[in-house]
Design a protein around this motif. Structure first.
Motif, PDB file in Angstrom:
ATOM      1  N   ALA A   1       0.833  -1.206   0.000  1.00  0.00           N
ATOM      2  CA  ALA A   1       0.000   0.000   0.000  1.00  0.00           C
ATOM      3  C   ALA A   1       0.865   1.251   0.000  1.00  0.00           C
ATOM      4  O   ALA A   1       0.559   2.238  -0.681  1.00  0.00           O
ATOM      5  CB  ALA A   1      -0.938  -0.008   1.215  1.00  0.00           C
ATOM      6  N   PHE A   2       1.962   1.230   0.756  1.00  0.00           N
ATOM      7  CA  PHE A   2       2.877   2.367   0.782  1.00  0.00           C
ATOM      8  C   PHE A   2       3.445   2.625  -0.611  1.00  0.00           C
ATOM      9  O   PHE A   2       3.453   3.764  -1.097  1.00  0.00           O
ATOM     10  CB  PHE A   2       4.010   2.097   1.777  1.00  0.00           C
ATOM     11  CG  PHE A   2       5.029   3.197   1.870  1.00  0.00           C
ATOM     12  CD1 PHE A   2       4.797   4.328   2.636  1.00  0.00           C
ATOM     13  CD2 PHE A   2       6.243   3.104   1.198  1.00  0.00           C
ATOM     14  CE1 PHE A   2       5.739   5.349   2.726  1.00  0.00           C
ATOM     15  CE2 PHE A   2       7.201   4.117   1.283  1.00  0.00           C
ATOM     16  CZ  PHE A   2       6.946   5.236   2.056  1.00  0.00           C
ATOM     17  N   ASN A   3       3.910   1.575  -1.276  1.00  0.00           N
ATOM     18  CA  ASN A   3       4.480   1.746  -2.606  1.00  0.00           C
ATOM     19  C   ASN A   3       3.445   2.200  -3.624  1.00  0.00           C
ATOM     20  O   ASN A   3       3.759   2.975  -4.534  1.00  0.00           O
ATOM     21  CB  ASN A   3       5.167   0.452  -3.054  1.00  0.00           C
ATOM     22  CG  ASN A   3       6.597   0.357  -2.554  1.00  0.00           C
ATOM     23  OD1 ASN A   3       7.502   0.943  -3.134  1.00  0.00           O
ATOM     24  ND2 ASN A   3       6.812  -0.377  -1.461  1.00  0.00           N
ATOM     25  N   VAL A   4       2.200   1.741  -3.494  1.00  0.00           N
ATOM     26  CA  VAL A   4       1.132   2.232  -4.373  1.00  0.00           C
ATOM     27  C   VAL A   4       0.954   3.737  -4.178  1.00  0.00           C
ATOM     28  O   VAL A   4       0.847   4.506  -5.146  1.00  0.00           O
ATOM     29  CB  VAL A   4      -0.177   1.476  -4.106  1.00  0.00           C
ATOM     30  CG1 VAL A   4      -1.368   2.196  -4.749  1.00  0.00           C
ATOM     31  CG2 VAL A   4      -0.094   0.047  -4.649  1.00  0.00           C
ATOM     32  N   GLY A   5       0.936   4.180  -2.914  1.00  0.00           N
ATOM     33  CA  GLY A   5       0.765   5.613  -2.640  1.00  0.00           C
ATOM     34  C   GLY A   5       1.914   6.452  -3.150  1.00  0.00           C
ATOM     35  O   GLY A   5       1.715   7.566  -3.658  1.00  0.00           O
ATOM     36  N   ILE A   6       3.151   5.938  -3.037  1.00  0.00           N
ATOM     37  CA  ILE A   6       4.318   6.650  -3.552  1.00  0.00           C
ATOM     38  C   ILE A   6       4.286   6.676  -5.076  1.00  0.00           C
ATOM     39  O   ILE A   6       4.534   7.699  -5.724  1.00  0.00           O
ATOM     40  CB  ILE A   6       5.614   5.979  -3.053  1.00  0.00           C
ATOM     41  CG1 ILE A   6       5.688   5.993  -1.526  1.00  0.00           C
ATOM     42  CG2 ILE A   6       6.838   6.647  -3.670  1.00  0.00           C
ATOM     43  CD1 ILE A   6       5.637   7.354  -0.899  1.00  0.00           C
TER      44      ILE A   6
ATOM     45  N   ALA B   1       0.374  18.743  -1.248  1.00  0.00           N
ATOM     46  CA  ALA B   1      -1.051  19.009  -1.053  1.00  0.00           C
ATOM     47  C   ALA B   1      -1.874  18.597  -2.271  1.00  0.00           C
ATOM     48  O   ALA B   1      -3.093  18.430  -2.181  1.00  0.00           O
ATOM     49  CB  ALA B   1      -1.274  20.496  -0.768  1.00  0.00           C
ATOM     50  N   VAL B   2      -1.203  18.427  -3.407  1.00  0.00           N
ATOM     51  CA  VAL B   2      -1.880  17.994  -4.634  1.00  0.00           C
ATOM     52  C   VAL B   2      -1.704  16.489  -4.813  1.00  0.00           C
ATOM     53  O   VAL B   2      -2.616  15.703  -4.573  1.00  0.00           O
ATOM     54  CB  VAL B   2      -1.349  18.769  -5.864  1.00  0.00           C
ATOM     55  CG1 VAL B   2      -2.082  18.312  -7.133  1.00  0.00           C
ATOM     56  CG2 VAL B   2      -1.523  20.274  -5.677  1.00  0.00           C
ATOM     57  N   VAL B   3      -0.500  16.078  -5.199  1.00  0.00           N
ATOM     58  CA  VAL B   3      -0.279  14.647  -5.468  1.00  0.00           C
ATOM     59  C   VAL B   3      -0.243  13.836  -4.175  1.00  0.00           C
ATOM     60  O   VAL B   3      -0.547  12.640  -4.185  1.00  0.00           O
ATOM     61  CB  VAL B   3       0.995  14.410  -6.296  1.00  0.00           C
ATOM     62  CG1 VAL B   3       0.869  15.071  -7.655  1.00  0.00           C
ATOM     63  CG2 VAL B   3       2.250  14.881  -5.571  1.00  0.00           C
ATOM     64  N   GLY B   4       0.135  14.463  -3.058  1.00  0.00           N
ATOM     65  CA  GLY B   4       0.135  13.744  -1.786  1.00  0.00           C
ATOM     66  C   GLY B   4      -1.251  13.284  -1.391  1.00  0.00           C
ATOM     67  O   GLY B   4      -1.439  12.171  -0.882  1.00  0.00           O
ATOM     68  N   THR B   5      -2.241  14.136  -1.628  1.00  0.00           N
ATOM     69  CA  THR B   5      -3.627  13.772  -1.328  1.00  0.00           C
ATOM     70  C   THR B   5      -4.078  12.610  -2.197  1.00  0.00           C
ATOM     71  O   THR B   5      -4.750  11.684  -1.724  1.00  0.00           O
ATOM     72  CB  THR B   5      -4.548  14.991  -1.544  1.00  0.00           C
ATOM     73  OG1 THR B   5      -4.038  16.110  -0.809  1.00  0.00           O
ATOM     74  CG2 THR B   5      -5.964  14.694  -1.088  1.00  0.00           C
ATOM     75  N   MET B   6      -3.679  12.631  -3.463  1.00  0.00           N
ATOM     76  CA  MET B   6      -4.044  11.547  -4.372  1.00  0.00           C
ATOM     77  C   MET B   6      -3.334  10.246  -3.990  1.00  0.00           C
ATOM     78  O   MET B   6      -3.928   9.160  -4.023  1.00  0.00           O
ATOM     79  CB  MET B   6      -3.690  11.932  -5.811  1.00  0.00           C
ATOM     80  CG  MET B   6      -4.268  13.258  -6.277  1.00  0.00           C
ATOM     81  SD  MET B   6      -6.071  13.340  -6.225  1.00  0.00           S
ATOM     82  CE  MET B   6      -6.474  12.275  -7.616  1.00  0.00           C
ATOM     83  N   GLY B   7      -2.057  10.348  -3.619  1.00  0.00           N
ATOM     84  CA  GLY B   7      -1.314   9.163  -3.199  1.00  0.00           C
ATOM     85  C   GLY B   7      -1.846   8.582  -1.913  1.00  0.00           C
ATOM     86  O   GLY B   7      -1.912   7.353  -1.740  1.00  0.00           O
ATOM     87  N   SER B   8      -2.233   9.445  -0.986  1.00  0.00           N
ATOM     88  CA  SER B   8      -2.840   8.994   0.262  1.00  0.00           C
ATOM     89  C   SER B   8      -4.126   8.226  -0.011  1.00  0.00           C
ATOM     90  O   SER B   8      -4.377   7.154   0.570  1.00  0.00           O
ATOM     91  CB  SER B   8      -3.129  10.208   1.157  1.00  0.00           C
ATOM     92  OG  SER B   8      -3.930   9.850   2.268  1.00  0.00           O
ATOM     93  N   ALA B   9      -4.949   8.750  -0.914  1.00  0.00           N
ATOM     94  CA  ALA B   9      -6.203   8.080  -1.265  1.00  0.00           C
ATOM     95  C   ALA B   9      -5.932   6.728  -1.923  1.00  0.00           C
ATOM     96  O   ALA B   9      -6.614   5.736  -1.634  1.00  0.00           O
ATOM     97  CB  ALA B   9      -7.027   8.965  -2.200  1.00  0.00           C
ATOM     98  N   ALA B  10      -4.939   6.687  -2.796  1.00  0.00           N
ATOM     99  CA  ALA B  10      -4.604   5.426  -3.474  1.00  0.00           C
ATOM    100  C   ALA B  10      -4.103   4.386  -2.476  1.00  0.00           C
ATOM    101  O   ALA B  10      -4.495   3.208  -2.531  1.00  0.00           O
ATOM    102  CB  ALA B  10      -3.544   5.674  -4.548  1.00  0.00           C
ATOM    103  N   ALA B  11      -3.232   4.813  -1.550  1.00  0.00           N
ATOM    104  CA  ALA B  11      -2.704   3.887  -0.543  1.00  0.00           C
ATOM    105  C   ALA B  11      -3.820   3.370   0.358  1.00  0.00           C
ATOM    106  O   ALA B  11      -3.884   2.170   0.674  1.00  0.00           O
ATOM    107  CB  ALA B  11      -1.632   4.582   0.281  1.00  0.00           C
TER     108      ALA B  11
END
Length: 469
Positions: free
Chosen positions: A133-138, A162-172
């Motif tokens: 999950a971590f690697n998916v978010g990264i 604040a842009v891609v971090g939010t998307m990565g957090s959601a993906a993880a």
């Protein structure tokens, strides 16, 4: 499932990636990132902005709760645990940095640790689940950053986490919660409506909230998607979707699952040796090399002999601070490294900042911005020239500082940094428990053991949870 849009493609990849796709290199690099992020997050629990967001988050109550790093006296609902721990990670600007420019780990790891504690017993997550999950978010963050060429430079409008971090957090979080590909798509759509924060808040106490909010909002987006909330099905394809944050947004399809290649396999991250804007690390290394021309052994810097210090760096306005906000100041980094030979956490104490000798050196320092020195963490350099009163000039240049992805920290130095950071909050035993757990993370059966160490539990009390083959 035949993807017709980039958004559908991303959702399909998020859903389809599994542990067999992880490579040894991705696992090793991500474990280094995890250990470093835990250390800087633990150190960040001592900052005033962390205490402010703790007070704010305590007004919320819940039947389920997660660990606040470094605290054994209280817990918070998962969303707010992710929020305050994310703030802690970025509260001193000590967390990792990738290229194109973003801080990738702080938006993702707090989410996974908070969520792992509140899943039903039958859904308990292994260390390998957490790594995936971590690697998916990264990975999602890195791929999205490559949709824009302007993202390769130090940003001017939106703070990338604040842009891609939010998307990565959601993906993880979507991966951790085992959402199907359709709900993964909704999680990305919902997260996009939480994304974005202006660069004007760089070098302020508000900046760490960008990471905390990315963590919290990504988890919230995945939870809402799991309940059936819907968003735009083409959020990654549209100029009015994620493209709203970039003037040159060009979305692209991901590699197929059969031959998937992780960005983390292709490029490491930068891990900082001291808590300040990444650009200052070039300055520190250049000045440390130059200092050898002026200082012999234990002697002090001959300040009275120095006429002028010229620091040649890219034009990055919010890191140009003559009488500085120390963590975002080329000048402070140059003068501190010259005085002390290196920069550390202690360099940012009130006692160090207020030294008269530092102020005297700052008054002799000026910045120049050569036209060939571009504001990109991949290509920038720092050249420092010191002119003495007698006319002698000394010069040194740094093209790649120690800790950059091209010149990564040794495992020994990474662990030294972690122990130095973690020991400010945890016992040596708890800190060593985190190191041992992360070292063996792909073999750990229940990753919630990390939370026990993070709140300061003793190693002997939880060794039984770390069941290794």
């Amino acid at each position: 499932f035949s993807p017709q849009t980039v958004t559908e493609n991303f959702a399909g990849v998020i859903h389809g990636l599994n542990a067999s796709h992880l490579t040894d290199l991705a696992i090793q690099r991500s474990k280094r990132m995890i250990l470093d992020t835990l250390g800087v997050g633990l150190l960040g629990t001592s900052t005033s902005v962390f205490h402010k967001v703790i007070q704010y988050s305590k007004i919320y109550s819940s039947d389920v709760s997660s660990t606040v790093w470094g605290r054994s006296d209280f817990r918070l609902p998962p969303l707010y645990a992710a929020f305050v721990n994310g703030v802690a990670v970025h509260s001193m600007d000590f967390d990792d940095t990738w290229h194109p420019a973003t801080h990738p780990s702080g938006a993702v790891l707090p989410v996974l640790i908070a969520a792992s504690e509140v899943l039903p017993q039958k859904q308990k997550l292994s260390g390998l689940d957490l790594l995936l999950a971590f690697n998916v978010g990264i990975e999602v963050q890195g791929r999205l950053m490559r949709f824009s060429k302007e993202a390769s430079n130090i940003p001017k409008r939106f703070h990338p986490p604040a842009v891609v971090g939010t998307m990565g957090s959601a993906a993880a979080a979507a991966k951790l919660l085992a959402l199907d590909q359709f709900k993964c798509k909704e999680a990305l759509a919902i997260a996009a409506s939480y994304a974005g924060a202006p660069m004007a808040n760089a070098a302020t106490q508000t900046k760490p909230l960008h990471i905390g909010n990315a963590a919290r909002h990504g988890l919230e987006a995945a939870c809402l998607a799991s309940l059936g909330l819907q968003g735009n099905k083409q959020i990654l394809d549209m100029e009015s979707g994620l493209g709203a944050f970039y003037t040159d947004y060009t979305p692209q399809i991901l590699p197929t699952l059969q031959s998937y290649s992780w960005l983390l396999d292709q490029q490491d991250v930068a891990i900082k040796r001291f808590p300040a804007h990444l650009g200052t690390h070039w300055v520190a290394d250049a000045v440390s090399s130059l200092r050898k021309h002026l200082v012999q052994g234990e002697d002090s810097v001959p300040i009275s002999r120095i006429k002028q210090i010229v620091v040649k760096v890219p034009d990055v306005r919010y890191v140009n601070s003559p009488f500085p906000e120390p963590s975002h100041s080329f000048q402070f980094a140059a003068c501190t490294a010259l005085l002390d030979g290196s920069i550390s956490v202690q360099s940012f104490s009130d006692q160090s900042i207020s030294r008269p000798v530092l102020k005297e050196l700052l008054s002799k320092t000026k910045l120049e911005h050569p036209s060939d020195n571009k504001p990109s963490f991949e290509n920038l350099y720092c050249e420092v020239n010191i002119t003495l009163q007698d006319g002698n000039v000394f010069s040194e240049r740094c093209d790649t500082f120690y800790g950059h992805w091209r010149k990564p920290l040794s495992t020994e130095d990474l662990k030294k940094k972690f122990h130095s950071n973690a020991s400010s909050v945890l016992s040596l035993e708890a800190a060593e428990g985190i190191v041992e757990t992360v070292d063996n993370l792909e073999k750990v059966e229940d990753c919630s053991v990390l939370s026990a160490f993070l709140r300061g539990a003793q190693l002997t009390k939880i060794l039984s949870k770390i069941r290794l083959p």
